[in-house]
Motif scaffolding. Structure first.
Motif, PDB file in Angstrom:
ATOM      1  N   ARG A  36       7.307  68.786  30.476  1.00 36.42           N
ATOM      2  CA  ARG A  36       8.082  67.546  30.575  1.00 36.42           C
ATOM      3  C   ARG A  36       9.582  67.846  30.611  1.00 36.42           C
ATOM      4  O   ARG A  36      10.346  67.213  31.353  1.00 36.42           O
ATOM      5  N   GLU A  37      10.006  68.828  29.827  1.00 37.02           N
ATOM      6  CA  GLU A  37      11.413  69.213  29.836  1.00 37.02           C
ATOM      7  C   GLU A  37      11.774  69.878  31.160  1.00 37.02           C
ATOM      8  O   GLU A  37      12.885  69.694  31.677  1.00 37.02           O
ATOM      9  N   LEU A  38      10.867  70.654  31.729  1.00 38.80           N
ATOM     10  CA  LEU A  38      11.076  71.234  33.053  1.00 38.80           C
ATOM     11  C   LEU A  38      11.369  70.140  34.069  1.00 38.80           C
ATOM     12  O   LEU A  38      12.344  70.226  34.847  1.00 38.80           O
ATOM     13  N   ILE A  39      10.548  69.111  34.086  1.00 35.40           N
ATOM     14  CA  ILE A  39      10.728  68.027  35.052  1.00 35.40           C
ATOM     15  C   ILE A  39      12.001  67.238  34.752  1.00 35.40           C
ATOM     16  O   ILE A  39      12.737  66.849  35.671  1.00 35.40           O
ATOM     17  N   ARG A  40      12.293  67.021  33.485  1.00 41.32           N
ATOM     18  CA  ARG A  40      13.525  66.302  33.129  1.00 41.32           C
ATOM     19  C   ARG A  40      14.749  67.041  33.645  1.00 41.32           C
ATOM     20  O   ARG A  40      15.699  66.419  34.148  1.00 41.32           O
ATOM     21  N   ARG A  41      14.752  68.355  33.549  1.00 39.10           N
ATOM     22  CA  ARG A  41      15.886  69.145  34.023  1.00 39.10           C
ATOM     23  C   ARG A  41      15.962  69.153  35.546  1.00 39.10           C
ATOM     24  O   ARG A  41      17.061  69.254  36.114  1.00 39.10           O
ATOM     25  N   ALA A  42      14.812  69.075  36.204  1.00 35.74           N
ATOM     26  CA  ALA A  42      14.791  69.147  37.664  1.00 35.74           C
ATOM     27  C   ALA A  42      15.140  67.822  38.330  1.00 35.74           C
ATOM     28  O   ALA A  42      15.690  67.801  39.437  1.00 35.74           O
ATOM     29  N   VAL A  43      14.824  66.720  37.669  1.00 33.52           N
ATOM     30  CA  VAL A  43      15.105  65.388  38.223  1.00 33.52           C
ATOM     31  C   VAL A  43      16.603  65.097  38.075  1.00 33.52           C
ATOM     32  O   VAL A  43      17.192  65.352  37.025  1.00 33.52           O
ATOM     33  N   PRO A  44      17.250  64.560  39.106  1.00 32.50           N
ATOM     34  CA  PRO A  44      18.687  64.283  39.026  1.00 32.50           C
ATOM     35  C   PRO A  44      19.038  63.315  37.897  1.00 32.50           C
ATOM     36  O   PRO A  44      18.245  62.449  37.531  1.00 32.50           O
ATOM     37  N   SER A  45      20.217  63.476  37.356  1.00 31.50           N
ATOM     38  CA  SER A  45      20.712  62.575  36.317  1.00 31.50           C
ATOM     39  C   SER A  45      20.707  61.136  36.828  1.00 31.50           C
ATOM     40  O   SER A  45      21.064  60.873  37.985  1.00 31.50           O
ATOM     41  N   GLY A  46      20.277  60.232  35.969  1.00 32.15           N
ATOM     42  CA  GLY A  46      20.231  58.824  36.349  1.00 32.15           C
ATOM     43  C   GLY A  46      18.925  58.403  36.998  1.00 32.15           C
ATOM     44  O   GLY A  46      18.757  57.233  37.345  1.00 32.15           O
ATOM     45  N   GLN A  47      17.983  59.363  37.141  1.00 32.45           N
ATOM     46  CA  GLN A  47      16.688  59.055  37.768  1.00 32.45           C
ATOM     47  C   GLN A  47      15.545  59.205  36.760  1.00 32.45           C
ATOM     48  O   GLN A  47      14.426  59.579  37.119  1.00 32.45           O
ATOM     49  N   ASP A  48      15.827  58.884  35.504  1.00 29.58           N
ATOM     50  CA  ASP A  48      14.826  59.103  34.453  1.00 29.58           C
ATOM     51  C   ASP A  48      13.531  58.337  34.685  1.00 29.58           C
ATOM     52  O   ASP A  48      12.462  58.757  34.216  1.00 29.58           O
ATOM     53  N   ALA A  49      13.608  57.220  35.382  1.00 29.26           N
ATOM     54  CA  ALA A  49      12.393  56.428  35.640  1.00 29.26           C
ATOM     55  C   ALA A  49      11.392  57.200  36.488  1.00 29.26           C
ATOM     56  O   ALA A  49      10.195  56.863  36.510  1.00 29.26           O
ATOM     57  N   LEU A  50      11.852  58.248  37.167  1.00 26.51           N
ATOM     58  CA  LEU A  50      10.965  59.022  38.032  1.00 26.51           C
ATOM     59  C   LEU A  50      10.372  60.247  37.338  1.00 26.51           C
ATOM     60  O   LEU A  50       9.562  60.960  37.937  1.00 26.51           O
ATOM     61  N   ILE A  51      10.754  60.494  36.090  1.00 24.77           N
ATOM     62  CA  ILE A  51      10.270  61.693  35.408  1.00 24.77           C
ATOM     63  C   ILE A  51       8.750  61.696  35.318  1.00 24.77           C
ATOM     64  O   ILE A  51       8.096  62.695  35.651  1.00 24.77           O
ATOM     65  N   GLU A  52       8.160  60.610  34.862  1.00 29.23           N
ATOM     66  CA  GLU A  52       6.712  60.571  34.702  1.00 29.23           C
ATOM     67  C   GLU A  52       5.979  60.671  36.041  1.00 29.23           C
ATOM     68  O   GLU A  52       4.998  61.421  36.156  1.00 29.23           O
TER      69      GLU A  52
END
Length: 219
Positions: free
Chosen positions: A51-67
């Motif tokens: 989950r932290e891997l994906i959080r770091r890879a997803v651009p800032s401000g796009q947290d809704a797309l992490i899951e």
């Protein structure tokens, strides 16, 4: 006191999995219309769980797309776990030599438990691991020492007689927090300076050096 058990990290320590992790994450990012990253960027993204891997890879401000990205990553990685991943040179021989001298062996990774077990079974089938732990909901991730201490208990070895081998500061912090003998490997995902700064008692450049460091350890 000689080490009676050694706990190993997986990614960057026993197996080189960076390419498959990068490919799966970039596939998931592109699937959701997000920018991808060069493979080298994943050297810093990995280590703290998926989950932290994906959080770091997803651009800032796009947290809704992490899951959603995480779900896409898991689906793709499940089918491509062995595309590019292989054990590092000399690892099977090193594990066999440790087991032959009576040292108990285990794996502790922040990677999803199912993926850890599949990788170990396929790539290191000859290794005599007494226990293999990936990320589990009931256990906090490294560097929290809980899982490492649970492994030591399962192996029947006091923490002070356990070695802990890894390639990142997370692993060395885990070793210190658990009261284990931390040894870093120089071939993994992070720099030697990081390992030393976080308390590595020794750093090995080859599997043969790692075997010698573990045999010579005096906790």
């Amino acid at each position: 006191m000689l080490l009676r058990a050694v706990i190993f990290d997986l990614d960057g320590t026993l197996v080189d999995s960076l390419g498959d992790i990068a490919d799966a994450t970039n596939h998931a990012l592109a699937h959701h219309g997000l920018p991808t990253h060069p493979e080298s960027a994943y050297l810093r993204f990995v280590g703290s769980g998926v989950r932290e891997l994906i959080r770091r890879a997803v651009p800032s401000g796009q947290d809704a797309l992490i899951e959603p990205v995480l779900a896409s990553y898991k689906a793709y990685y499940d089918d491509h776990l062995f595309d590019r991943t292989a054990h590092y040179p000399g690892i099977p021989e090193m594990l066999t030599a440790l087991a032959a001298q009576g040292t108990k062996l285990a794996v502790l990774s922040n990677k999803s438990d199912d993926f850890v077990k599949r990788l170990v079974a396929r790539l290191l089938p000859q290794a005599s691991f007494a226990a293999v732990y990936g990320e589990r909901p009931e256990l906090p991730r490294k560097p929290d020492p809980t899982a490492a201490l649970a492994l030591a208990s399962e192996l029947g070895v006091p923490p002070a007689a356990c070695g802990f081998v890894g390639d990142t500061s997370i692993d060395m912090d885990t070793a210190r927090a658990a009261g284990m003998y931390g040894v870093g490997v120089a071939w993994g995902f992070r720099e030697v300076d990081e390992l030393k700064a976080h308390g590595a008692r020794a750093v090995a450049a080859t599997a043969a050096e790692l075997l010698a460091a573990l045999r010579d350890a005096r906790p």
